[in-house]
Enzyme design. Structure first.
Site, short mmCIF file in Angstrom:
data_model
loop_
_atom_site.label_atom_id
_atom_site.label_comp_id
_atom_site.label_asym_id
_atom_site.label_seq_id
_atom_site.Cartn_x
_atom_site.Cartn_y
_atom_site.Cartn_z
N ARG A 1 5.75 2.25 2.78
CA ARG A 1 4.78 2.49 1.71
C ARG A 1 3.95 3.74 1.99
O ARG A 1 3.58 4.46 1.07
CB ARG A 1 3.89 1.27 1.48
CG ARG A 1 3.08 1.39 0.20
CD ARG A 1 2.35 0.10 -0.15
NE ARG A 1 3.15 -0.84 -0.86
CZ ARG A 1 3.22 -0.94 -2.19
NH1 ARG A 1 2.52 -0.09 -2.94
NH2 ARG A 1 3.95 -1.86 -2.77
N GLU B 1 -5.56 -3.21 -4.86
CA GLU B 1 -5.51 -2.22 -3.79
C GLU B 1 -5.87 -0.78 -4.19
O GLU B 1 -6.52 -0.08 -3.42
CB GLU B 1 -4.11 -2.23 -3.16
CG GLU B 1 -3.80 -3.51 -2.42
CD GLU B 1 -2.35 -3.59 -1.99
OE1 GLU B 1 -2.09 -3.64 -0.79
OE2 GLU B 1 -1.47 -3.59 -2.88
#
Length: 780
Positions: free
Chosen positions: A316, A717
């Site tokens: 990620r 997030e």
């Protein structure tokens, strides 16, 4: 269009546990009444970072007052390894220990204090082995927990070498302690059929069920894992909660007594993983306008002694190393460094924040090199039609950021403030101001494809009340509230009619963790699927019973409209029951379109992107390095908001947590591998005094192009990374001491000490420049 509902989707409905939180009535695991005979757990820990155990004497531990049972690795009846993905995480260490604090044995005693005292009586002899404690150690030794992975777009080497300008540098971005208010805790009790009921503070009940069953060598169906709420998680309770549940369950099986394992704060900070440190190295080629022509990056994550979730985390980071910018030609290499420290784990944003810090550093260095405003370099490189392919091959289809940034630039008066700050800095020697506007583009979906699914169980009772169970967990983020609103809106009833029950593995099986900002996306769609099934049966019944067309039937404001007449929802449900209509259903959802070919490093790992931008203004003292965040302006994209109040709260909280990561929260180890930042006394999270007085948050109201739940977007997030603007503003203030000609290195967290060192680097630049000019004039 959904039926009208009191407090349903789109309303700023109060958090479902808000009143309980305020009254102190919300029950967390340690609030549960103690069952008769409850035992308490503590663990004996390694005092060496890398060693073989040559002698372990637990005689005094076993004879200590209050001790009922003591276990070592050999006492585990089933699997020893409790790793979430790859092997390497023993529940208790065997012959080998690989970080200071690793559990070697566990004690169950009649009180928490007795267990804590007993573990100190162990005698352990070690044969010490060489230890790798830093990312640099790992890179030098080529020691990694998993193989490297690379993304490649175009020809970066040629593009960089032939570019009009090149730069190269690096930045070290430290990790972060989760510091949830409720620490790690699990309680386990034996059931009458030889199974185990675990109540835990966990983001992943299914993983608890699986690992407890495997450790005890019993079938999964004999284990029930339950989570009502957590006092914060932030990723720290995704994989890290499982060992506590397993140890508590093992003692419960052995002693046939209930067991509670609560980690003291210091043990929690020492024994559980954190956000990864990252060393980011890069070289870049660009043109006279600051347009990126080629980028070559190394992202090196400090993983600790085992893989844990590091594959997905570093992936990620790589996927987000472009942030909002078209890189043109790019190589992004991710390595997962093995160190003899606690294994790092998931944290809000996963690896995304670390990758974004790499490209934002590059953009700022280009701006200073060319003598331009960093915002102009950012805008010049934004993804746009025709420049829309990511390094992993996914096309950007919804271009939100250009309009969003333009609006924020205007609403925050960025240009006027930039001019005023530049003027201020020219006339003030000690105090300097900084300003920055930074964007965020964050992909939404789990990078592990199979986790992108969810289930739900809906039940309607004959009084018209509804009970929904789903696989997501509530950690304060408002997931239960949004699910409540989704169900209420589906039937046009008030949210007060809907109850969301504890997450339990015996209600909805095989759940994914509540992580990756996917809680509402997945579980909301699963809940809606269950609603749609029951609603279809109810409409079919009404068509037949009242001799109506389906178009004549609607659910509005706690009523069911049936042609020219209406009846209350409760009356209608009772009538449906009397006519034997099914009033329960399961729902399921799986995210469409996503895939990733790891061998080719190409695919579409994300269904869509959440976007946002933030402006920060800071003032720093050049004599001490101390600073103050004066003002924050945020504009964030949440699609069609399910609950604006909760979304704004998430943005505010995520931003402040991100600001803590980048400014005050400093993870430190000594040269022996012992964690120094192991308590609130030596690890500083932001407080109310750190929140700027001027803090404005607005939502960018543009529906999601993808068919998500009510066209909303995830909000958990992405806001954390908006705080990069604070770091950028601090760097901007430092750069002002060189008349914006030089960007000093500013590793994170940007503490006053690091700011002071950055200012010293700026002073050295001025001195070098002055000497160079004197020399040039002398030659002339």
């Amino acid at each position: 269009m959904e039926p009208q509902s009191n407090g349903g989707v789109g309303h700023s409905t109060i958090h479902e546990s808000a009143h309980k939180h305020v009254r102190g009535a919300a029950e967390y695991v340690d609030d549960l009444p103690l069952l008769p005979g409850t035992l308490f757990v503590a663990t004996g820990q390694s005092t060496k970072p890398h060693a073989r155990i040559v002698a372990l004497d637990l005689t005094a531990v076993k004879n200590a007052p209050g001790v009922v049972d003591v276990i070592v690795q050999a006492d585990i009846p089933g699997k020893v390894d409790v790793a979430p993905v790859y092997s390497g995480d023993p529940l208790l260490a065997g012959e080998l220990v690989e970080f200071i604090g690793q559990p070697i044995f566990a004690v169950a005693a009649t009180s928490f204090e007795a267990a804590q005292r007993a573990v100190l009586l162990a005698r352990i002899d070690y044969d010490e082995l060489p230890a790798q404690l830093t990312v640099e150690d790992s890179l030098a030794a080529h020691s990694f927990v998993l193989p490297e992975h690379q993304l490649l777009l175009g020809d970066p080497d040629t593009s960089i070498s032939t570019a009009p300008h090149q730069l190269s540098s690096e930045i070290y971005v430290r990790g972060q302690e989760h510091f949830y208010l409720e620490g790690q805790i699990s309680e386990a009790r034996l059931t009458e059929d030889g199974g185990i009921h675990v109540v835990s503070s966990s983001q992943h009940p299914t993983e608890l069920q699986k690992l407890v069953a495997e450790v005890l060598a019993i079938p999964f169906h004999l284990v029930v894992a339950e989570v009502r709420r957590m006092g914060g998680g932030f990723g720290g309770k995704e994989s890290q909660a499982a060992p506590l549940a397993c140890i508590a369950a093992l003692f419960a099986q052995r002693t046939r007594r209930p067991v509670r394992y609560r980690m003291p704060r210091r043990d929690d900070m020492v024994q559980t993983g954190k956000r990864h440190d990252f060393l980011n190295r890069w070289r870049v080629g660009f043109d006279d306008e600051g347009k990126l022509l080629g980028v070559d990056m190394l992202l090196a994550g400090k993983c600790g002694f085992s893989a844990d979730l590091s594959e997905g985390i570093v992936d990620r980071a790589m996927f987000h190393a472009d942030n909002a910018y078209f890189l043109n030609n790019a190589r992004i290499l991710g390595v997962r460094c093995k160190t003899h420290t606690v294994s790092n784990t998931a944290f809000r944003g996963f690896g995304g924040p670390k990758g974004m810090m790499a490209i934002e550093t590059i953009v700022e260095d280009i701006a200073r090199y060319l003598g331009k405003d960093p915002l102009d370099i950012r805008k010049a490189n934004l993804y746009q039609p025709g420049a829309d392919e990511t390094p992993y091959g996914q096309k950007i289809e919804q271009h939100v950021l250009p309009a969003l940034i333009e609006r924020l630039e205007q609403s925050s008066n960025y240009r006027a403030r930039r001019a005023a700050i530049t003027a201020f800095n020219k006339t003030h020697r000690t105090l300097k101001k900084g300003l920055a506007l930074t964007p965020v583009k964050f992909g939404i979906s789990f990078t592990a494809k199979h986790l992108n699914q969810a289930g739900a169980l809906l039940q309607i009772y004959t009084d018209g009340s509804l009970l929904i169970n789903h696989g997501g967990t509530e950690m304060g983020q408002g997931l239960y509230t949004k699910i409540q609103q989704i169900v209420a809106s589906a039937f046009g009833v008030s949210v007060q009619r809907v109850m969301v029950s504890s997450t339990r593995t015996d209600k909805v099986p095989n759940t994914s963790p509540t992580a990756a900002s996917s809680g509402t996306d997945l579980n909301g769609m699963a809940a809606k699927d269950a609603c749609d099934k029951i609603k279809a049966d109810l409409i079919a019944f009404a068509v037949e019973h009242f001799k109506l067309d389906a178009a004549q039937i609607s659910f509005v404001q706690d009523q069911v409209v049936l042609g020219e007449q209406a009846m209350s929802f409760a009356e209608f449900i009772k009538l449906a029951y009397l006519n034997r209509v099914a009033l329960s259903a399961t729902g399921h959802y799986r995210t469409p379109k996503i895939y990733y070919d790891r061998a080719k490093a190409k695919g579409q790992p994300f269904l869509y992107f959440s976007n946002g931008a933030a402006v920060a203004e800071v003032t720093l003292d050049c004599l001490t390095g101390e600073y103050k965040v004066e003002q924050i302006d945020v504009l964030h994209d949440v699609g069609k908001s399910l609950n604006p109040a909760i979304d704004i709260g998430q943005i505010e909280g995520g931003f402040i947590q991100g600001m803590g990561w980048l400014t005050t929260e400093e993870l430190l180890w000594d040269q022996q591998g012992r964690l120094i930042s192991n308590s609130p006394a030596n690890y500083k999270i932001p407080t109310a005094f750190d929140v700027p007085e001027k803090f404005t948050v607005e939502l960018f109201d543009e529906p999601n192009l993808e068919n998500t739940i009510h066209l909303s977007k995830a909000v958990g997030e992405p806001p954390l990374m908006l705080a990069i603007c604070v770091w950028s503003a601090l760097r901007d203030a430092c750069s002002s001491t060189t008349d914006y000609q030089f960007s000093p290195r500013l590793d994170t967290p940007a503490t006053p000490e690091r700011i002071y060192w950055a200012l010293q680097e700026c002073a050295e630049f001025i001195e070098r420049k002055a000497k160079s000019e004197v020399k040039a004039n002398g030659n002339t």
